[in-house]
Design a protein around this motif. Structure first.
Motif, PDB file in Angstrom:
ATOM      1  N   LYS A 477       0.897  -1.185   0.160  1.00  0.00           N
ATOM      2  CA  LYS A 477       0.144   0.087  -0.008  1.00  0.00           C
ATOM      3  C   LYS A 477       0.821   1.324  -0.094  1.00  0.00           C
ATOM      4  O   LYS A 477       1.833   1.436   0.834  1.00  0.00           O
ATOM      5  CB  LYS A 477      -0.808   0.044   1.260  1.00  0.00           C
ATOM      6  N   GLU A 478       0.717   2.159  -1.027  1.00  0.00           N
ATOM      7  CA  GLU A 478       1.477   3.194  -1.167  1.00  0.00           C
ATOM      8  C   GLU A 478       0.821   4.443  -0.573  1.00  0.00           C
ATOM      9  O   GLU A 478      -0.379   4.598  -0.667  1.00  0.00           O
ATOM     10  CB  GLU A 478       1.836   3.679  -2.489  1.00  0.00           C
ATOM     11  N   PHE A 479       1.478   5.308   0.334  1.00  0.00           N
ATOM     12  CA  PHE A 479       1.043   6.342   0.895  1.00  0.00           C
ATOM     13  C   PHE A 479       2.131   7.645   0.875  1.00  0.00           C
ATOM     14  O   PHE A 479       3.309   7.418   0.771  1.00  0.00           O
ATOM     15  CB  PHE A 479       0.969   6.117   2.587  1.00  0.00           C
ATOM     16  N   ASP A 480       1.465   8.779   1.047  1.00  0.00           N
ATOM     17  CA  ASP A 480       2.261  10.275   1.101  1.00  0.00           C
ATOM     18  C   ASP A 480       2.914  10.173   2.417  1.00  0.00           C
ATOM     19  O   ASP A 480       4.001  10.903   2.587  1.00  0.00           O
ATOM     20  CB  ASP A 480       1.371  11.207   0.766  1.00  0.00           C
ATOM     21  N   ALA A 481       2.251   9.623   3.473  1.00  0.00           N
ATOM     22  CA  ALA A 481       2.810   9.605   4.902  1.00  0.00           C
ATOM     23  C   ALA A 481       2.273   8.610   5.626  1.00  0.00           C
ATOM     24  O   ALA A 481       1.119   8.099   5.283  1.00  0.00           O
ATOM     25  CB  ALA A 481       2.167  10.996   5.502  1.00  0.00           C
ATOM     26  N   VAL A 482       3.070   7.960   6.474  1.00  0.00           N
ATOM     27  CA  VAL A 482       2.815   6.825   7.261  1.00  0.00           C
ATOM     28  C   VAL A 482       2.965   7.265   8.636  1.00  0.00           C
ATOM     29  O   VAL A 482       3.978   8.002   9.091  1.00  0.00           O
ATOM     30  CB  VAL A 482       3.715   5.713   7.053  1.00  0.00           C
ATOM     31  N   VAL A 483       2.065   6.981   9.531  1.00  0.00           N
ATOM     32  CA  VAL A 483       1.928   6.961  10.995  1.00  0.00           C
ATOM     33  C   VAL A 483       1.873   5.681  11.675  1.00  0.00           C
ATOM     34  O   VAL A 483       1.112   4.690  11.535  1.00  0.00           O
ATOM     35  CB  VAL A 483       0.745   7.848  11.502  1.00  0.00           C
ATOM     36  N   CYS A 484       2.874   5.309  12.553  1.00  0.00           N
ATOM     37  CA  CYS A 484       3.053   4.091  13.074  1.00  0.00           C
ATOM     38  C   CYS A 484       2.542   4.469  14.739  1.00  0.00           C
ATOM     39  O   CYS A 484       3.085   5.083  15.459  1.00  0.00           O
ATOM     40  CB  CYS A 484       4.366   3.447  13.527  1.00  0.00           C
ATOM     41  N   ALA A 485       1.132   4.162  14.798  1.00  0.00           N
ATOM     42  CA  ALA A 485       0.441   4.425  16.312  1.00  0.00           C
ATOM     43  C   ALA A 485       0.446   2.988  16.976  1.00  0.00           C
ATOM     44  O   ALA A 485      -0.590   2.715  17.436  1.00  0.00           O
ATOM     45  CB  ALA A 485      -0.869   4.977  16.085  1.00  0.00           C
ATOM     46  N   LEU A 486       1.561   2.765  17.447  1.00  0.00           N
ATOM     47  CA  LEU A 486       1.520   1.281  18.131  1.00  0.00           C
ATOM     48  C   LEU A 486       2.337   1.488  19.604  1.00  0.00           C
ATOM     49  O   LEU A 486       2.531   2.507  20.156  1.00  0.00           O
ATOM     50  CB  LEU A 486       2.648   0.396  17.300  1.00  0.00           C
ATOM     51  N   ASP A 487       1.835   0.462  20.369  1.00  0.00           N
ATOM     52  CA  ASP A 487       2.680   0.538  21.417  1.00  0.00           C
ATOM     53  C   ASP A 487       4.088   0.084  21.455  1.00  0.00           C
ATOM     54  O   ASP A 487       4.772  -0.016  20.471  1.00  0.00           O
ATOM     55  CB  ASP A 487       2.007  -0.489  22.739  1.00  0.00           C
ATOM     56  N   VAL A 488       4.919   0.093  22.736  1.00  0.00           N
ATOM     57  CA  VAL A 488       6.584   0.026  22.622  1.00  0.00           C
ATOM     58  C   VAL A 488       6.698  -1.380  22.050  1.00  0.00           C
ATOM     59  O   VAL A 488       7.615  -1.375  20.989  1.00  0.00           O
ATOM     60  CB  VAL A 488       6.882   0.029  24.117  1.00  0.00           C
ATOM     61  N   PRO A 489       6.262  -2.386  22.416  1.00  0.00           N
ATOM     62  CA  PRO A 489       6.467  -3.799  21.540  1.00  0.00           C
ATOM     63  C   PRO A 489       6.211  -3.728  20.245  1.00  0.00           C
ATOM     64  O   PRO A 489       6.964  -4.600  19.232  1.00  0.00           O
ATOM     65  CB  PRO A 489       5.845  -5.028  22.375  1.00  0.00           C
ATOM     66  N   GLY A 490       5.023  -3.077  19.756  1.00  0.00           N
ATOM     67  CA  GLY A 490       4.788  -2.991  18.307  1.00  0.00           C
ATOM     68  C   GLY A 490       5.505  -2.196  17.491  1.00  0.00           C
ATOM     69  O   GLY A 490       5.902  -2.850  16.573  1.00  0.00           O
ATOM     70  N   ILE A 491       6.036  -1.102  17.938  1.00  0.00           N
ATOM     71  CA  ILE A 491       7.035  -0.344  17.414  1.00  0.00           C
ATOM     72  C   ILE A 491       8.247  -1.023  17.098  1.00  0.00           C
ATOM     73  O   ILE A 491       9.090  -0.862  16.066  1.00  0.00           O
ATOM     74  CB  ILE A 491       7.058   1.346  17.964  1.00  0.00           C
ATOM     75  N   LYS A 492       8.722  -1.747  18.180  1.00  0.00           N
ATOM     76  CA  LYS A 492      10.119  -2.301  18.273  1.00  0.00           C
ATOM     77  C   LYS A 492       9.968  -3.543  16.949  1.00  0.00           C
ATOM     78  O   LYS A 492      10.867  -3.703  16.471  1.00  0.00           O
ATOM     79  CB  LYS A 492      10.361  -3.032  19.524  1.00  0.00           C
ATOM     80  N   LYS A 493       8.985  -4.015  16.847  1.00  0.00           N
ATOM     81  CA  LYS A 493       8.648  -5.155  15.947  1.00  0.00           C
ATOM     82  C   LYS A 493       8.548  -4.777  14.375  1.00  0.00           C
ATOM     83  O   LYS A 493       9.114  -5.383  13.547  1.00  0.00           O
ATOM     84  CB  LYS A 493       7.475  -6.049  16.137  1.00  0.00           C
ATOM     85  N   VAL A 494       7.970  -3.619  14.249  1.00  0.00           N
ATOM     86  CA  VAL A 494       7.609  -3.116  12.678  1.00  0.00           C
ATOM     87  C   VAL A 494       8.805  -2.397  12.443  1.00  0.00           C
ATOM     88  O   VAL A 494       8.843  -2.209  11.299  1.00  0.00           O
ATOM     89  CB  VAL A 494       6.291  -2.468  12.913  1.00  0.00           C
TER      90      VAL A 494
END
Length: 705
Positions: A477-494
């Protein structure tokens, strides 16, 4: 003249307070009840000198009640009268310490004339309750502790946590900046901002992908959609809400991922709920009391109900609480009276800066350094610390604890509690989902983000995000901007590994989390009804809308492994009360119990409830549930604040949101809401014009062609 007051010589203690002159009083020996010397009389002169300071904001004092103090000299009284410029001032000086002869002195200043009346009494009509003796002491400690500021204003500097996070961060939005810094705690416009939306529509329409449909991600999506952008969300779970999520089992029981309480200082979240129409309809306000349940059914409380608001309501709550004995209350009064909280009453910036600088020590280290007792920590502060961050005072940052109590001291409404009438899904999330769907926001559930596709520079550092791969088939999926709105373990994983080449992203891996287990146990009667056995067993008829037996409030305990709990059938009856059934206790166990089996945790919960509410041992459990979250809130241990990332990042079109990201609140629902508003503000600010997000996206597409 040197005066000495002596109490039984169990030990010897000597300290002077105030100026070292002929009025100094030396106190030797401990107080027979508290084990601590009475307040020295020289406090009087120091206090009056403070009131005489031209910087003192107290210009309308008509009466002062001071413990264990003697009258000051006439010249100080005359100067006080002239400085305050009021027709009459009465100073009530009263000895209230045990085994000392009660001595009352009334000093009346009227049009420059001083009248003094001294009366020796054998009883104390003013303070019949021993607990009330600490209230004047709290006031004296509080006022005296700020005298240093009035005499020598401190040198202002940027707090350590701000130097590492926000000062160097690339914030562009003035609205986002309003959510950080000392002013954000007292900014009465924040609720209106959250309620009214971003207040602008961008000229350029962005295509924005949001990874994570927790509270932060949904709040960001609300603002971005209102600003005219196309928003699509991707959530791993089959439901929204993140750490505030709830769902129904096959039998229709509503299950939560935690116990969620809404403090009165959740200004941004309340604004969002007003915007979606859920505030008045879905929240139930509780009595302004924080109740502690001790073994054997004995109750203690911080009762903030008082005709005068903060800070007096808070001072009297701590002075009168049954949760602490007199000795611990005295030490509590001394420590709180010399804390940054007190300074903030007169100089909020100075007090808040002091709090920020305390992120590198534990609350225990701070509390015991100048008079706080272990008993106060064990019986009152530990349950509160566990409720805030699921760690005890020996491990929680002093900044974390003092931040919330700073708000309690400044804002009367901050310590008022509300709870949802129903589940988080129904009362909080459904109105937001409806709001988003009306604005064509697409929410993809059970669709995990697998990879962040990005461009890199010659050193391998990411420069721009192109899109994300999602779902089991890695759909791009292509985007002009991306927001990662995750918790701590989620952001570490992605996060891709090369993102760690930037210090901001690498710092995230220094953040730790705490495990919790949320237990729900339903009974055939009312667990918290301790006064009437017949009422406890009565589940007949319709007892909805909070009419069930027991306590309708959040509860704390120092004598159970669940530090905070509530009877949801009473506090949140909309979907948790079942006709013909009784209490639904929801309790949150921390890491002390996390490793046990679900069956053992339920048994331990029931056993510990029986110790707190002995009469409830007659009841039977009819249903139970255990929900474990191995990585919940980020661990509010010392030194963590500096690792929290800002919402805007070094990658131009890649943004972060979530309660762990930097905002001036705790990892909480309010913190998540703040971060969602801030990240939306940053994207909206950067969307238009040359070099804006849309311009960069167009240039990237042209380069490919």
């Amino acid at each position: 003249m040197q005066t000495t007051l002596t109490t039984p010589p169990l030990s010897s203690t000597s300290y002077p307070l105030g100026s070292a002159d002929s009025n100094e009083v030396e106190v030797t020996g401990p107080d027979p009840v508290t084990g601590t010397p009475p307040v020295p009389a020289s406090f009087t002169e120091g206090l009056l000198e403070l009131l005489l300071s031209p910087k003192c904001p107290l210009k309308s004092i008509h009466s002062l009640h001071l413990p264990s103090l003697r009258a000051p000299n006439d010249s100080l009284l005359k100067r006080l009268h002239l400085n305050l410029d009021v027709p009459q001032i009465t100073l009530h000086l009263l000895h209230v310490w045990p085994d000392l002869e009660p001595l009352a002195v009334d000093i009346v200043l009227c049009h420059g004339t001083i009248t003094t009346t001294t009366a020796t009494t054998t009883t104390n009509d003013t303070f019949n309750n021993p607990n009330e003796r600490l209230l004047p002491l709290l006031l004296v400690c509080a006022i005296t502790s700020v005298s240093t500021y009035f005499i020598t204003p401190p040198t202002r500097s940027v707090p350590t946590s701000l130097r590492s996070s926000t000062v160097d961060a690339p914030f562009k939005s003035e609205s986002a900046k309003s959510q950080i810094g000392n002013d954000s705690f007292l900014n009465t416009n924040l609720m209106a901002r959250a309620q009214n939306g971003p207040g602008r529509v961008n000229k350029e329409k962005l295509k924005i992908g949001i990874v994570g449909a927790g509270l932060a991600g949904m709040v960001a999506a609300m603002d971005l959609a209102d600003a005219g952008h196309e928003v699509e969300m991707f959530e791993l779970r089959p439901y929204v809400g993140g750490k505030v999520s709830s769902w129904q089992d096959k039998d229709g029981n509503h299950i939560e991922m935690g116990l969620h309480v809404f403090f009165g200082c959740y200004y941004n979240l309340f604004g969002i709920m007003k915007r979606t129409g859920g505030f008045d309809e879905n929240l139930r306000i509780k009595e302004h009391i924080h109740t502690f349940v001790n073994e054997g059914g004995n109750l203690g409380a911080l009762d903030f109900q008082f005709p005068i608001g903060a800070p007096v309501s808070g001072l009297q709550a701590f002075a009168r609480t049954e949760q602490l004995g007199l000795a611990d209350k005295f030490h509590n009064a001394v420590r709180l009276g010399t804390s940054p909280i007190v300074r903030a009453l007169f100089d909020f910036d100075g007090g808040m800066d002091m709090v920020r600088e305390l992120d590198d020590i534990t609350f225990t280290e701070w509390f015991t350094s100048l008079g706080g007792s272990r008993g106060s920590l064990d019986r009152m502060w530990d349950p509160i610390a566990y409720a805030l961050g699921f760690v005890d005072c020996d491990n929680i940052s002093a900044r974390c604890m003092l931040t919330i109590f700073m708000l309690f001291a400044i804002r009367t409404e901050a310590s008022v509690l509300r709870m949802l009438d129903n589940s988080p899904q129904t009362g909080l999330h459904d109105p937001i989902i409806k709001y988003l769907e009306e604005r064509n926001v697409k929410i993809n559930l059970q669709t995990a983000a697998r990879d962040i596709v990005h461009e890199v520079d010659d050193e391998g550092k990411p420069t721009r995000v192109k899109g994300i791969k999602v779902g089991p088939k890695n759909e791009y999926k292509e985007f002009d901007a991306v927001v990662c709105a995750l918790d701590v373990p989620g952001i570490k994983k992605v996060l891709p590994e090369n993102f760690r080449k930037y210090k901001m992203f690498d710092n995230i891996y220094n953040l730790d989390t705490v495990p919790i287990a949320t237990v729900q146990v339903r009974f055939n009667g009312w667990v918290t009804e301790m006064n009437d056995d017949a009422r406890m067993m009565d589940v007949s008829g319709d007892q909805s809308d909070g009419r069930g037996g027991g306590i309708d409030n959040l509860l704390y305990s120092a004598d159970a492994e669940f530090s905070c709990f509530a009877d949801l059938a009473v506090t949140s009856p909309g979907e948790y009360y079942k006709e013909g059934e009784g209490s639904l206790i929801q309790a949150v166990f921390d890491e002390r119990a996390f490793g046990r089996s679900d069956e053992q945790i339920v048994k331990d919960c029931i056993d510990q409830l029986g110790k707190l509410f002995p009469s409830s041992k007659k009841l039977d459990c009819t249903w139970s549930s255990v929900t474990k979250l191995g990585q919940s809130l980020y661990r509010e241990k010392p030194g963590q604040d500096k690792y929290r990332p800002t919402q805007a990042t070094p990658v131009s079109n890649f943004f972060l949101a979530g309660s762990y990201t930097y905002q001036d609140y705790l990892d909480s629902m309010e913190g998540a809401t703040r971060s969602g508003l801030m990240v939306a503000d940053e994207i909206i600010e950067r969307a238009d014009g040359p070099g804006g997000l849309k311009d960069m996206a167009n240039k990237a597409k042209e380069a490919v062609v």
